[in-house]
Design a protein around this motif. Structure first.
Motif, PDB file in Angstrom:
ATOM      1  N   GLY A   1      47.450  21.969  62.836  1.00 53.50           N
ATOM      2  CA  GLY A   1      47.342  22.221  61.278  1.00 53.50           C
ATOM      3  C   GLY A   1      45.733  21.999  60.730  1.00 53.50           C
ATOM      4  O   GLY A   1      45.127  22.896  60.053  1.00 53.50           O
ATOM      5  N   VAL A   2      45.376  20.744  61.156  1.00 52.85           N
ATOM      6  CA  VAL A   2      44.154  20.395  60.500  1.00 52.85           C
ATOM      7  C   VAL A   2      42.947  21.085  61.032  1.00 52.85           C
ATOM      8  O   VAL A   2      42.112  21.128  60.311  1.00 52.85           O
TER       9      VAL A   2
ATOM     10  N   CYS B   1      51.578  20.471  61.482  1.00 48.09           N
ATOM     11  CA  CYS B   1      50.427  19.096  61.377  1.00 48.09           C
ATOM     12  C   CYS B   1      50.227  18.599  62.601  1.00 48.09           C
ATOM     13  O   CYS B   1      51.305  18.421  63.494  1.00 48.09           O
ATOM     14  N   SER B   2      49.157  17.891  62.849  1.00 47.89           N
ATOM     15  CA  SER B   2      48.927  17.076  64.207  1.00 47.89           C
ATOM     16  C   SER B   2      49.928  16.077  64.309  1.00 47.89           C
ATOM     17  O   SER B   2      50.288  15.528  65.303  1.00 47.89           O
TER      18      SER B   2
ATOM     19  N   GLU C   1      37.019  21.825  48.768  1.00 51.66           N
ATOM     20  CA  GLU C   1      36.980  20.725  47.814  1.00 51.66           C
ATOM     21  C   GLU C   1      35.751  20.194  47.402  1.00 51.66           C
ATOM     22  O   GLU C   1      34.828  20.241  47.954  1.00 51.66           O
TER      23      GLU C   1
ATOM     24  N   HIS D   1      48.313  26.362  49.993  1.00 50.49           N
ATOM     25  CA  HIS D   1      48.300  26.638  51.327  1.00 50.49           C
ATOM     26  C   HIS D   1      46.925  27.312  51.639  1.00 50.49           C
ATOM     27  O   HIS D   1      46.681  27.873  52.973  1.00 50.49           O
TER      28      HIS D   1
ATOM     29  N   ARG E   1      41.291  31.381  53.857  1.00 53.52           N
ATOM     30  CA  ARG E   1      41.643  30.181  54.696  1.00 53.52           C
ATOM     31  C   ARG E   1      41.423  30.602  56.080  1.00 53.52           C
ATOM     32  O   ARG E   1      41.581  31.585  56.715  1.00 53.52           O
TER      33      ARG E   1
ATOM     34  N   SER F   1      42.920  24.514  60.694  1.00 58.02           N
ATOM     35  CA  SER F   1      43.026  25.551  59.858  1.00 58.02           C
ATOM     36  C   SER F   1      42.640  25.222  58.408  1.00 58.02           C
ATOM     37  O   SER F   1      43.411  24.713  57.646  1.00 58.02           O
TER      38      SER F   1
ATOM     39  N   PHE G   1      55.902  23.302  54.390  1.00 57.24           N
ATOM     40  CA  PHE G   1      55.521  22.165  54.322  1.00 57.24           C
ATOM     41  C   PHE G   1      53.989  21.990  53.699  1.00 57.24           C
ATOM     42  O   PHE G   1      53.177  23.206  54.002  1.00 57.24           O
ATOM     43  N   VAL G   2      53.423  21.004  53.226  1.00 53.42           N
ATOM     44  CA  VAL G   2      52.125  20.835  52.743  1.00 53.42           C
ATOM     45  C   VAL G   2      51.463  19.413  53.096  1.00 53.42           C
ATOM     46  O   VAL G   2      52.292  18.472  53.059  1.00 53.42           O
ATOM     47  N   ARG G   3      50.262  19.726  53.331  1.00 48.48           N
ATOM     48  CA  ARG G   3      49.498  18.687  53.935  1.00 48.48           C
ATOM     49  C   ARG G   3      47.967  18.740  53.411  1.00 48.48           C
ATOM     50  O   ARG G   3      47.534  19.595  53.912  1.00 48.48           O
TER      51      ARG G   3
ATOM     52  N   ASN H   1      44.490  16.114  53.025  1.00 46.78           N
ATOM     53  CA  ASN H   1      43.839  15.068  53.608  1.00 46.78           C
ATOM     54  C   ASN H   1      43.191  14.386  52.249  1.00 46.78           C
ATOM     55  O   ASN H   1      43.111  13.260  52.213  1.00 46.78           O
TER      56      ASN H   1
ATOM     57  N   LYS I   1      41.517  24.857  54.524  1.00 51.10           N
ATOM     58  CA  LYS I   1      41.834  25.661  53.394  1.00 51.10           C
ATOM     59  C   LYS I   1      40.644  25.980  52.569  1.00 51.10           C
ATOM     60  O   LYS I   1      39.709  25.295  52.553  1.00 51.10           O
TER      61      LYS I   1
HETATM   62  N1  MSS Z   1      41.879  22.111  54.624  1.00 50.54           N
HETATM   63  C1  MSS Z   1      41.219  21.671  53.690  1.00 50.54           C
HETATM   64  N2  MSS Z   1      40.364  22.344  52.878  1.00 50.54           N
HETATM   65  N3  MSS Z   1      41.863  20.296  53.003  1.00 50.54           N
HETATM   66  C2  MSS Z   1      42.655  19.658  53.573  1.00 50.54           C
HETATM   67  O1  MSS Z   1      43.155  18.468  53.200  1.00 50.54           O
HETATM   68  N4  MSS Z   1      44.407  19.554  55.518  1.00 50.54           N
HETATM   69  C3  MSS Z   1      44.674  20.182  56.830  1.00 50.54           C
HETATM   70  C4  MSS Z   1      44.786  21.631  56.751  1.00 50.54           C
HETATM   71  N5  MSS Z   1      43.521  22.145  56.359  1.00 50.54           N
HETATM   72  C5  MSS Z   1      43.519  20.311  54.897  1.00 50.54           C
HETATM   73  C6  MSS Z   1      43.048  21.338  55.415  1.00 50.54           C
HETATM   74  C7  MSS Z   1      45.709  19.559  57.574  1.00 50.54           C
HETATM   75  S1  MSS Z   1      45.954  18.062  58.165  1.00 50.54           S
HETATM   76  C8  MSS Z   1      47.039  20.367  57.666  1.00 50.54           C
HETATM   77  S2  MSS Z   1      48.293  19.664  58.644  1.00 50.54           S
HETATM   78  C9  MSS Z   1      47.008  21.599  57.225  1.00 50.54           C
HETATM   79  O2  MSS Z   1      46.118  21.993  56.340  1.00 50.54           O
HETATM   80  C10 MSS Z   1      48.503  21.940  56.329  1.00 50.54           C
HETATM   81  O3  MSS Z   1      48.426  23.103  55.740  1.00 50.54           O
HETATM   82  P1  MSS Z   1      49.488  23.477  54.625  1.00 50.54           P
HETATM   83  O4  MSS Z   1      49.324  24.881  54.137  1.00 50.54           O
HETATM   84  O5  MSS Z   1      50.978  23.403  55.212  1.00 50.54           O
HETATM   85  O6  MSS Z   1      49.411  22.474  53.439  1.00 50.54           O
HETATM   86 MO1  MSS Z   1      47.664  18.060  59.600  1.00 50.54          MO
HETATM   87  O7  MSS Z   1      47.216  18.193  61.155  1.00 50.54           O
END
Ligand code: MSS
Length: 367
Positions: free
Chosen positions: A206-207, A98-99, A153, A193, A198, A209, A46-48, A50, A211
Motif C-alpha cells: 500500500g505505501v 498495507c506493508s 499533504e 483513499h 492517486r 500507492s 481499511f485506512v492507513r 502516515n 494518495k
Molecule cells: N499516501 C499519502 N499521500 N499519505 C499516506 O500517508 N499512506 C500509505 C499509502 N499512501 C499514505 C499514502 C500507506 S502506508 C498505505 S498502507 C496506503 O496508502 C493505505 O491506503 P488506504 O486507501 O487503505 O488508506 Mo501501509 O504500507
C-alpha cells in the motif's frame, strides 16, 4: 480490553461495525467483515495514513480541477484530472494491502499498528495508465530508473520536508500496470483513499500507492524522503534501517481464512464451509490448500466467484466435516510463479510483509 475509538471525520461515512479503529489514521477491517463477493465494499475498506490527511474536504468536490505535475519526461508539464481523463482508461481489480498487515503476530512487538489481517482489501481502481500518460509527454528522459510519487499533504512550516513528506519511488518496471486513479469501486475516489487522484501500483504494498498525488517524477535516484530512505526497508530485528537494504515493494503470495474466524463463536458440529481469500502477489493465486489440524495434513480447496485477474484475490471454500472440539484451521496458497506461502514469517524489524500461514491460523470451537 481496548477502548473503542470512533471514526475520524474524514472517514465518518464508513461502516463502524465492520471496522477496528486503532487511531485516527489507522482503521482495520474486521476479519469477519470481508464478505465473500471478492470486492471489499469501500465503507469497509481499511485506512492507513502516515501523517494527518489533508483537512480541506473541498479538494474532492471538484476532482477534475486537481492538478498533478509530471517531470523527468521529454515534455514536463502539469495535467488536470479532466485532461488525464482524455488520455486513456483502465480499471484494475487488485489487493490493496498495507506493508504492515500481519504485524500483530511478530513476537518482538515491532512499533506501528498491530494489524492482523484487516489492513487489506480487494477493490477496483479506475484511472489512466501511466504508460498512456508517458506517451502524451514524449516518454521518460534517458536513464531514469524509478517512478517517484509525492503526496499532497501540506508540509508544516519549519520542518525539513524530507522528514514528513510522503514520497515513494518504485522501480520503473512498475509502470507496466500502474495507473493514476480517480475512481474506487465505481465511485469518485474519496479523500480517505487518496482522492481526487492517486498513484496505484498493483502488486506492490500500500505505501507505494501515493494518495492525493501532486507530483509524478521519473528519477535516477530513489526519493530522499525518510519514508523511502529508512522506513519500509528489510531491516533485521533490532537493526538500524539503512537505505542499502531492500525497499518494501512487491507483495508475496498470501491467504487467510475469514469464516469461521471468530474465536468467540462456537461453530455447529458437522458440515462447515470454511472460506477465505488467497492472493498471489505479482502473479495470480493458482492453488489453495486447507488444513483442519494445525498444518499437519493439507487438502485442496476450491476457488469460488469471479477471477478478476492476477492482482485481485480469489475467494475460496473448503467443505469440512468437523467433530466437536477445538480445531486449528489453516490455509496455504501457491501462485503462478510457483511460490508457496511459508510456514514462518520473514523476521524484520518493523514487522512488514507477514505471509506466514501459521500466524494466520485460527483456533475454532466446534460443539
Ligand atoms: N499516501 C499519502 N499521500 N499519505 C499516506 O500517508 N499512506 C500509505 C499509502 N499512501 C499514505 C499514502 C500507506 S502506508 C498505505 S498502507 C496506503 O496508502 C493505505 O491506503 P488506504 O486507501 O487503505 O488508506 Mo501501509 O504500507
Amino acid at each position: 480490553a481496548k477502548a473503542v475509538k470512533s471514526l475520524p471525520d474524514y472517514a465518518s461515512w464508513k461502516d463502524a461495525d465492520s471496522l477496528i479503529v486503532h487511531s485516527a489514521n489507522t482503521i482495520e477491517t474486521k476479519r469477519t467483515a470481508f464478505g465473500s463477493s471478492v470486492i471489499t465494499p469501500t465503507d469497509r475498506l481499511f485506512v492507513r495514513n502516515n501523517v494527518t490527511p489533508p483537512k480541506d474536504p473541498s479538494m474532492v468536490k471538484e476532482p477534475d480541477s486537481w492538478t498533478v505535475e509530471v517531470s523527468g519526461v521529454a515534455k514536463p508539464r502539469s495535467f488536470t484530472v479532466a485532461e488525464l481523463k482524455e488520455l486513456g482508461l483502465a480499471a484494475v481489480p487488485m489487493v490493496l494491502q498495507c506493508s504492515g498487515n500481519g504485524r500483530g503476530w511478530f513476537p518482538h512487538k515491532p512499533s506501528g499498528t498491530q494489524w492482523t489481517v484487516g489492513a487489506a482489501g480487494c477493490v477496483i481502481f479506475t484511472g489512466v495508465p501511466v504508460k498512456a500518460l508517458l506517451e502524451a509527454v514524449g516518454g521518460m528522459t534517458d536513464g531514469m530508473v524509478y517512478m517517484t510519487s509525492t503526496g499532497g499533504e501540506e508540509i508544516p512550516a519549519g520542518l525539513d520536508p524530507n522528514t514528513v513528506k510522503i514520497e515513494r519511488s518504485v522501480p520503473i518496471s512498475a509502470i507496466e500496470d500502474a495507473i493514476l486513479a480517480w475512481e474506487l469501486n465505481g465511485e469518485p475516489l474519496p479523500l480517505a483513499h487518496g482522492g481526487p487522484l492517486r498513484m496505484i501500483v498493483p502488486g506492490y504494498t500500500g505505501v507505494n500507492s501515493i494518495k492525493y498525488i501532486k507530483h509524478l517524477a521519473f528519477t535516477k535516484e530513489q526519493s530522499m524522503a525518510k519514508i523511502q530512505q529508512t522506513s519500509y526497508r528489510w531491516t533485521p530485528v533490532g537493526g538500524k534501517p539503512k537505505p542499502s537494504e531492500d525497499s518494501i515493494w512487491e507483495m508475496p503470495v498470501k491467504s487467510w481464512i475469514n469464516y469461521p474466524s471468530d474465536p468467540d463463536q462456537t461453530v455447529k458440529a458437522g458440515k462447515v464451509q470454511i472460506s477465505g481469500v488467497a492472493m498471489g502477489g505479482m502473479t495470480a493465486a493458482k492453488t489453495i490448500e486447507v488444513s483442519v489440524n494445525g498444518g499437519k495434513d493439507w487438502q485442496k480447496a476450491e476457488f469460488v466467484g469471479p477471477d478478476l485477474g492476477k492482482y485481485a484475490w480469489r475467494e475460496f471454500v473448503f467443505a469440512a466435516d468437523l467433530a466437536a472440539g477445538t480445531h486449528e484451521l489453516a490455509c496455504r496458497a501457491t501462485n503462478e510463479a510457483g511460490d508457496t506461502q511459508p510456514e514462518k514469517r520473514l523476521e524484520n524489524n518493523r514487522g512488514y510483509i507477514n505471509n506466514s500461514w501459521r500466524d494466520h491460523m485460527v483456533a475454532i470451537k466446534v460443539a
